[in-house]
Design a protein around this motif. Structure first.
Motif, PDB file in Angstrom:
ATOM      1  N   ILE A  22      52.186  72.318 -17.920  1.00 15.50           N
ATOM      2  CA  ILE A  22      51.364  71.360 -16.936  1.00 15.50           C
ATOM      3  C   ILE A  22      50.329  72.573 -16.446  1.00 15.50           C
ATOM      4  CG2 ILE A  22      50.883  70.303 -14.883  1.00 15.50           C
ATOM      5  CD1 ILE A  22      52.598  68.720 -17.215  1.00 15.50           C
ATOM      6  N   VAL A  23      48.797  72.447 -16.809  1.00 14.37           N
ATOM      7  CA  VAL A  23      47.786  73.412 -16.215  1.00 14.37           C
ATOM      8  C   VAL A  23      47.372  72.873 -14.980  1.00 14.37           C
ATOM      9  CG1 VAL A  23      45.892  74.630 -16.923  1.00 14.37           C
ATOM     10  CG2 VAL A  23      47.262  73.978 -18.653  1.00 14.37           C
ATOM     11  N   PHE A  24      47.193  73.721 -13.893  1.00 11.37           N
ATOM     12  CA  PHE A  24      46.417  73.474 -12.743  1.00 11.37           C
ATOM     13  C   PHE A  24      44.821  73.569 -12.984  1.00 11.37           C
ATOM     14  CE2 PHE A  24      50.701  75.256 -11.327  1.00 11.37           C
ATOM     15  CZ  PHE A  24      51.088  74.190 -10.654  1.00 11.37           C
ATOM     16  N   LEU A  25      44.064  72.687 -12.385  1.00 11.02           N
ATOM     17  CA  LEU A  25      42.836  72.576 -12.581  1.00 11.02           C
ATOM     18  C   LEU A  25      42.214  72.519 -10.978  1.00 11.02           C
ATOM     19  CD1 LEU A  25      39.949  72.883 -14.011  1.00 11.02           C
ATOM     20  CD2 LEU A  25      40.334  70.182 -14.423  1.00 11.02           C
ATOM     21  N   ILE A  26      41.426  73.429 -10.663  1.00 13.92           N
ATOM     22  CA  ILE A  26      40.988  73.299  -9.387  1.00 13.92           C
ATOM     23  C   ILE A  26      39.376  73.734  -9.435  1.00 13.92           C
ATOM     24  CG2 ILE A  26      41.135  74.355  -6.851  1.00 13.92           C
ATOM     25  CD1 ILE A  26      43.848  75.504  -7.502  1.00 13.92           C
ATOM     26  N   PRO A  27      38.467  72.739  -9.048  1.00 14.74           N
ATOM     27  CA  PRO A  27      37.202  72.801  -8.985  1.00 14.74           C
ATOM     28  C   PRO A  27      36.980  73.318  -7.736  1.00 14.74           C
ATOM     29  CG  PRO A  27      37.702  70.397  -8.688  1.00 14.74           C
ATOM     30  CD  PRO A  27      39.104  71.139  -9.041  1.00 14.74           C
ATOM     31  N   ALA A 104      50.736  69.741 -21.837  1.00 10.28           N
ATOM     32  CA  ALA A 104      51.088  68.089 -21.625  1.00 10.28           C
ATOM     33  C   ALA A 104      50.286  67.306 -20.751  1.00 10.28           C
ATOM     34  CB  ALA A 104      52.498  68.355 -21.393  1.00 10.28           C
ATOM     35  N   GLY A 105      49.481  68.075 -19.987  1.00 14.42           N
ATOM     36  CA  GLY A 105      48.733  67.400 -19.063  1.00 14.42           C
ATOM     37  C   GLY A 105      48.117  68.480 -17.935  1.00 14.42           C
ATOM     38  N   VAL A 106      47.421  67.815 -17.040  1.00 15.37           N
ATOM     39  CA  VAL A 106      46.615  68.821 -15.868  1.00 15.37           C
ATOM     40  C   VAL A 106      46.885  67.880 -14.779  1.00 15.37           C
ATOM     41  CG1 VAL A 106      44.368  69.196 -15.139  1.00 15.37           C
ATOM     42  CG2 VAL A 106      44.894  69.688 -17.426  1.00 15.37           C
ATOM     43  N   VAL A 107      47.254  68.921 -13.458  1.00 11.80           N
ATOM     44  CA  VAL A 107      47.282  68.613 -12.389  1.00 11.80           C
ATOM     45  C   VAL A 107      46.105  68.997 -11.583  1.00 11.80           C
ATOM     46  CG1 VAL A 107      48.327  68.898 -10.103  1.00 11.80           C
ATOM     47  CG2 VAL A 107      49.831  68.214 -12.098  1.00 11.80           C
ATOM     48  N   LYS A 122      55.088  68.599  -6.398  1.00  7.79           N
ATOM     49  CA  LYS A 122      55.587  67.310  -6.552  1.00  7.79           C
ATOM     50  C   LYS A 122      54.913  66.292  -7.464  1.00  7.79           C
ATOM     51  CE  LYS A 122      56.360  64.914  -2.738  1.00  7.79           C
ATOM     52  NZ  LYS A 122      55.885  64.292  -1.282  1.00  7.79           N
ATOM     53  N   VAL A 123      53.613  66.580  -7.539  1.00 11.01           N
ATOM     54  CA  VAL A 123      53.138  65.851  -8.705  1.00 11.01           C
ATOM     55  C   VAL A 123      53.192  66.254 -10.009  1.00 11.01           C
ATOM     56  CG1 VAL A 123      50.731  65.442  -9.507  1.00 11.01           C
ATOM     57  CG2 VAL A 123      50.907  65.132  -7.188  1.00 11.01           C
ATOM     58  N   VAL A 124      53.382  67.805 -10.149  1.00 18.79           N
ATOM     59  CA  VAL A 124      53.799  68.351 -11.277  1.00 18.79           C
ATOM     60  C   VAL A 124      55.073  67.722 -11.924  1.00 18.79           C
ATOM     61  CG1 VAL A 124      54.615  70.452 -12.419  1.00 18.79           C
ATOM     62  CG2 VAL A 124      52.632  70.421 -11.019  1.00 18.79           C
ATOM     63  N   ASP A 125      56.149  67.549 -10.893  1.00 18.17           N
ATOM     64  CA  ASP A 125      57.373  67.167 -11.331  1.00 18.17           C
ATOM     65  C   ASP A 125      57.332  65.735 -11.895  1.00 18.17           C
ATOM     66  OD1 ASP A 125      58.550  69.593 -10.841  1.00 18.17           O
ATOM     67  OD2 ASP A 125      59.068  68.954  -8.559  1.00 18.17           O
ATOM     68  N   ALA A 126      56.620  64.842 -11.051  1.00 19.11           N
ATOM     69  CA  ALA A 126      56.283  63.582 -11.314  1.00 19.11           C
ATOM     70  C   ALA A 126      55.651  63.524 -12.751  1.00 19.11           C
ATOM     71  CB  ALA A 126      55.523  62.933 -10.440  1.00 19.11           C
ATOM     72  N   LEU A 127      54.793  64.418 -13.121  1.00 20.60           N
ATOM     73  CA  LEU A 127      54.025  64.219 -14.390  1.00 20.60           C
ATOM     74  C   LEU A 127      54.875  64.571 -15.680  1.00 20.60           C
ATOM     75  CD1 LEU A 127      51.308  63.721 -15.858  1.00 20.60           C
ATOM     76  CD2 LEU A 127      50.790  66.098 -15.608  1.00 20.60           C
ATOM     77  N   LYS A 128      55.605  65.505 -15.296  1.00 19.10           N
ATOM     78  CA  LYS A 128      56.647  65.987 -16.452  1.00 19.10           C
ATOM     79  C   LYS A 128      57.736  64.874 -16.582  1.00 19.10           C
ATOM     80  CE  LYS A 128      56.694  71.107 -15.392  1.00 19.10           C
ATOM     81  NZ  LYS A 128      57.381  72.049 -15.034  1.00 19.10           N
ATOM     82  N   GLU A 129      58.195  64.144 -15.469  1.00 23.08           N
ATOM     83  CA  GLU A 129      59.018  62.881 -15.776  1.00 23.08           C
ATOM     84  C   GLU A 129      58.505  61.641 -16.607  1.00 23.08           C
ATOM     85  OE1 GLU A 129      60.535  62.240 -11.847  1.00 23.08           O
ATOM     86  OE2 GLU A 129      61.753  64.110 -11.794  1.00 23.08           O
ATOM     87  N   ASN A 130      57.192  61.391 -16.064  1.00 23.83           N
ATOM     88  CA  ASN A 130      56.337  60.455 -16.909  1.00 23.83           C
ATOM     89  C   ASN A 130      55.001  61.159 -17.475  1.00 23.83           C
ATOM     90  OD1 ASN A 130      57.791  58.105 -14.894  1.00 23.83           O
ATOM     91  ND2 ASN A 130      57.274  59.819 -13.681  1.00 23.83           N
ATOM     92  N   PRO A 131      55.232  61.403 -18.814  1.00 25.20           N
ATOM     93  CA  PRO A 131      54.220  62.261 -19.349  1.00 25.20           C
ATOM     94  C   PRO A 131      53.105  61.485 -19.830  1.00 25.20           C
ATOM     95  CG  PRO A 131      56.162  62.246 -20.833  1.00 25.20           C
ATOM     96  CD  PRO A 131      56.727  61.681 -19.461  1.00 25.20           C
TER      97      PRO A 131
END
Length: 364
Positions: A22-27, A104-107, A122-131
C-alpha cells in the motif's frame, strides 16, 4: 554442442509471495514542519513507499521538501506551479501506477497534521482486509469542531446522499484508502482542485464499489487556518459537480419545450407535439448525461433502459398535461408543470439503475 552438453539451469528458489504494498500519497502546498514530522513518524510504524507531491509551493518551501525527501522510501514529485489538490493527487496516482506496478492501492492523507499516524495505519489495515473496497477515515463532528466545518459537512452529507446516492458520514475527508482499480478510473477526471474528490465519489457510486468507514480522530489546528480551501470558489466547483444533472436537464427541457411549442404551432396536436419534443431531446440528454454527468461509457443495455425511461416519463407527462388541460389553459405552462413533477423520479432512476453501473464488473 548438443542439448545434453548444455549446463543445467540453476534450480528455482521457492520464495514466499510478498503481499502487494500500500503506497502513501500526500499532496502538499506550502507545508509547515508538520509534514516532515508526519513522514518521520509514519516511517517508524510502516515500511510502505511514500509519495509526496509539492503542488507548486515555491522556493521558500524547498528546505521543508528537501528534509521530507530524506525520509527513507519517500519520493518527491513537484508541480512547477500550483495546480490544485486534485491535480496533485492525479500526478501522484499516475506515478504510483507506473512506478509501483505491484501496488494494491493507495492511502491518501493531508499534509497539515489533521490525520494521526495511528489513524492512517488503521485505514491501511482496513484496505488490506478489503482490497476491492474504498475506505474512508471519517471524523466525528462534535461541539469542538469549527462551526463552518461542522455546518458544511452536515449540509453536504444530505446533498451528496441525494445527488450521488452515497451515504457517508464525512464527505470531505482527505484520509482515504483507494484500491488500485479506482486509481485507474480516477486518472481521466479533469477536475484539478477539491472537486476532484467529489468526482471520485461519483466514480465510486457509478462503479458500485463497496465503501467502508473507519472512525478517526477529529483534529483542527488553529481553527483550520492552515487549510487552502477557498470557501466560495471551491464550494461552487464542488456543488457544480453535484448539480450537473440539473443543468443537463434544464438544457434538455429547453430543447424539448422549444420543439413542443413549434410542433403545437404547426399541428395543434398535444400528443404528437410531445412525441416530437421527446425524440428531439432524447439524444441531447443521453449525450449530456453520459459525457458530463455520470461520466460513463454507454452500451446498448444502458441506452435501452434510458430510452424506456424517456417513453414512460413521456407518457406520464402527457397524461398529466391532458388531465390539467381544463385547469391550465396554456399547453406550454402545463407541460412545464408536468415535467417538474417527473424530474426527481427521473434523476433517481437514472442515478441508480441506468447509469448506476458500467460495462466493467462491479465490486459488489
Amino acid at each position: 554442442m548438443t542439448s545434453n552438453d548444455e549446463p543445467a539451469a540453476p534450480p528455482s528458489e521457492s520464495r514466499p509471495t510478498e503481499p502487494s504494498p500500500i503506497v502513501f500519497l500526500i499532496p502538499s502546498y506550502r507545508p509547515t514542519d508538520t509534514l516532515c514530522s508526519l513522514l518521520e513518524s509514519l516511517r517508524l510504524g510502516n515500511s510502505s513507499p511514500i509519495v509526496i507531491v509539492d503542488d507548486g509551493s515555491g522556493p521558500a518551501y524547498a528546505g521543508i521538501f528537501a528534509r521530507a525527501k530524506q525520509v527513507v522510501g519517500t519520493t518527491l514529485l513537484t508541480n512547477a506551479v500550483n495546480l490544485g489538490k486534485g491535480a496533485a493527487l492525479r500526478h501522484g496516482m499516475n506515478h504510483i501506477l507506473v512506478g509501483h506496478p505491484d501496488c494494491a492501492g493507495v492511502v491518501t492523507a493531508d499534509a497539515d497534521g489533521q490525520h494521526t499516524v495511528a489513524d492512517i495505519l488503521k485505514v491501511v489495515d482496513a484496505l488490506k482486509e478489503n482490497p476491492d473496497s474504498v475506505v474512508f477515515g471519517t471524523r466525528r463532528f462534535g461541539s469542538d469542531v469549527p462551526l463552518r466545518s461542522k455546518f458544511g459537512n452536515t449540509v453536504s452529507r444530505y446533498i451528496y446522499r441525494f445527488f450521488i446516492g452515497l451515504k457517508l458520514s464525512d464527505t470531505q475527508t482527505g484520509l482515504r484508502g483507494l484500491p488500485r482499480r479506482l486509481l485507474e478510473l480516477c486518472l481521466p477526471i479533469r477536475a484539478n482542485r477539491y472537486e476532484f474528490e467529489t468526482e471520485q465519489l461519483v466514480v465510486i457510486k457509478a462503479r458500485r464499489m463497496r465503501v467502508h468507514e473507519i472512525p478517526i480522530e477529529t483534529i483542527y489546528i488553529e481553527d483550520n487556518r492552515g487549510s487552502h480551501f477557498r470557501p466560495l470558489m471551491d464550494s461552487a466547483q464542488i456543488y457544480f459537480v453535484l448539480l450537473r444533472y440539473s443543468a443537463a436537464s434544464l438544457l434538455t427541457e429547453a430543447a424539448d419545450i422549444v420543439t413542443f411549442a413549434t410542433a403545437m404551432a404547426w399541428s395543434s396536436d398535444l400528443v404528437v407535439s410531445n412525441i416530437v419534443g421527446r425524440f428531439v431531446a432524447v439524444w441531447v440528454q443521453f449525450t449530456l448525461l453520459q459525457r458530463f454527468v455520470f461520466r460513463l461509457r454507454g452500451n446498448l443495455r444502458i441506452f435501452l433502459m434510458y430510452f424506456g425511461l424517456v417513453v414512460v416519463s413521456g407518457i406520464v407527462s402527457t397524461a398529466l398535461q391532458v388531465q390539467s388541460a381544463d385547469l391550465v389553459p396554456f399547453p406550454v405552462v402545463a407541460k412545464i408543470m408536468a415535467e417538474v413533477l417527473v424530474f426527481v423520479f427521473n434523476f433517481l432512476f437514472l442515478r441508480d439503475f441506468v447509469f448506476g453501473e458500467s460495462d466493467d464488473a462491479a465490486c459488489d
